[in-house]
Design a protein around this motif. Structure first.
Motif, PDB file in Angstrom:
ATOM      1  N   THR A  91       0.870  -1.197  -0.110  1.00 21.77           N
ATOM      2  CA  THR A  91      -0.061  -0.004  -0.058  1.00 21.77           C
ATOM      3  C   THR A  91       0.971   1.242  -0.184  1.00 21.77           C
ATOM      4  O   THR A  91       2.184   1.448   0.324  1.00 21.77           O
ATOM      5  CB  THR A  91      -0.983   0.123   1.126  1.00 21.77           C
ATOM      6  N   PRO A  92       0.409   2.420  -0.440  1.00 17.93           N
ATOM      7  CA  PRO A  92       1.200   3.554  -0.217  1.00 17.93           C
ATOM      8  C   PRO A  92       1.520   3.940   0.983  1.00 17.93           C
ATOM      9  O   PRO A  92       0.830   3.746   2.088  1.00 17.93           O
ATOM     10  CB  PRO A  92       0.187   4.589  -0.931  1.00 17.93           C
ATOM     11  N   LYS A  93       2.798   4.489   1.174  1.00 19.46           N
ATOM     12  CA  LYS A  93       3.179   5.011   2.373  1.00 19.46           C
ATOM     13  C   LYS A  93       2.247   6.188   2.827  1.00 19.46           C
ATOM     14  O   LYS A  93       1.815   7.010   2.207  1.00 19.46           O
ATOM     15  CB  LYS A  93       4.618   5.552   2.515  1.00 19.46           C
ATOM     16  N   PRO A  94       1.918   6.295   3.937  1.00 22.11           N
ATOM     17  CA  PRO A  94       1.119   7.373   4.709  1.00 22.11           C
ATOM     18  C   PRO A  94       1.663   8.727   4.404  1.00 22.11           C
ATOM     19  O   PRO A  94       2.911   8.602   4.257  1.00 22.11           O
ATOM     20  CB  PRO A  94       0.877   7.111   6.177  1.00 22.11           C
ATOM     21  N   LEU A  95       0.833   9.788   3.909  1.00 17.93           N
ATOM     22  CA  LEU A  95       1.485  11.027   3.794  1.00 17.93           C
ATOM     23  C   LEU A  95       2.372  11.435   5.129  1.00 17.93           C
ATOM     24  O   LEU A  95       1.932  11.415   6.349  1.00 17.93           O
ATOM     25  CB  LEU A  95       0.351  12.034   3.613  1.00 17.93           C
TER      26      LEU A  95
END
Length: 328
Positions: A91-95
């Motif tokens: 999953t994308p890394k959190p902002l």
């Protein structure tokens, strides 16, 4: 679904042109939703190819209800007892938020509302955004991130053209990957044209709206007592199908500034490389998910992120981004 057949509609009434169009879109999207859930439709030898070919309706009119069910399933269900996934889902890394000091959320959003309203920009004729959502496939978690870009254009004659394009293939850090069997960025995956009145909107036109709370509750099907997180998701669903003028966007931000349970996370860089302020709430599903809006004083809401914060999923390690939209 209540938009198709409201409670006051007589049971034996014939479906109108809009209702038939919505029904057709639900039927044509069902295979895609099953594919996103990890199920193959009958007679399909390659479920992945079907996902690429089939247009995923981005307006979320009616389909929003079905997608919401899928997302709830993906975020609410643990793996079956005794099962272990082959790997964690990528999953994308959190902002990453940089604190901006002691400022009240209401004051921040109100200030942005005033700046945005002063720009006096008309609504665009096109809605453009990039989207990625985690597919719930515990037996085969996704090992890369493949967002897609959508263009929804309203033509002068009232017809609507909806296009879906590949946006690349990434690792969690956002680096482009190679060697995967997936269309290159910019490849047109689907294009559909809807005649005037056929494109089924979840939200009515924002023109003339004065009560943004009622407008978001009605279009988002939120019920009488929604949480702040419910309003955040309604804003997301509105912006993927409707373009707002700067005045309308400012009025919507002014309404959001009155809501409780909002936290200012700080300055972030969104998925498209733009700087904004992250504001979030966990009021919709405390302890399990967080809803995030990225806002700027010049464009209003530029991104939405749905973050898993729970502990009951074996295929995810919190915090994990499970859905995002970024408008451009």
């Amino acid at each position: 679904m209540s938009g198709i057949d409201p409670a006051m509609t007589p049971p034996d009434s014939a479906l109108g042109e809009r209702e038939l169009a919505l029904l057709e879109r639900v039927q044509s999207t069902s295979v895609h939703i099953h594919n996103q859930a990890g199920l193959r439709p009958r007679g399909t030898d390659n479920g992945r190819a079907a996902r690429i070919r089939r247009f995923r309706v981005p307006s979320f009119a009616v389909v929003a209800s079905l997608i919401a069910i899928l997302v709830v399933a993906a975020t609410s269900m643990s793996l079956w007892p005794g099962e272990t996934p082959l790997a964690r889902a990528v999953t994308p890394k959190p902002l990453v938020a940089v604190p901006i000091g002691d400022q009240q959320p209401g004051s921040l959003l109100q200030s942005m509302s005033e700046s945005l309203g002063a720009s006096n920009q008309p609504a665009a004729s096109r809605v453009r955004f990039q989207n990625w959502a985690l597919a719930f496939t515990p037996d085969d978690p996704p090992q890369s991130i493949m967002p897609q870009r959508f263009d929804i254009t309203t033509l002068p004659d009232g017809s609507t053209v909806a296009e879906r394009r590949a946006a690349g293939n990434f690792d969690p850090a956002g680096h482009q990957l190679s060697g995967f069997d997936y269309p290159s960025p910019g490849t047109l995956l689907d294009r559909q044209t809807y005649q005037p009145g056929q494109y089924g909107y979840l939200f009515s036109s924002p023109d003339g709206v004065t009560d943004w709370g009622t407008y978001l509750r009605t279009g988002g099907g939120l019920g009488a007592h929604p949480s702040t997180g419910d309003y955040f998701t309604a804003v997301k669903n509105l912006l993927v199908e409707r373009s707002l003028s700067s005045t309308q966007h400012a009025e919507m931000l002014a309404f959001l500034s009155t809501l409780p349970d909002i936290r200012i996370d700080g300055t972030v860089t969104d998925r498209l490389g733009r700087t904004g302020i992250s504001v979030s709430t966990d009021s919709r599903d405390p302890g399990r998910t967080r809803d995030v809006l990225v806002v700027t004083p010049t464009h209003g809401v530029i991104a939405y992120e749905h973050v898993y914060t729970g502990t009951d999923r074996s295929d995810l390690q919190a915090p994990a981004v499970i859905d995002y939209d970024a408008w451009f």
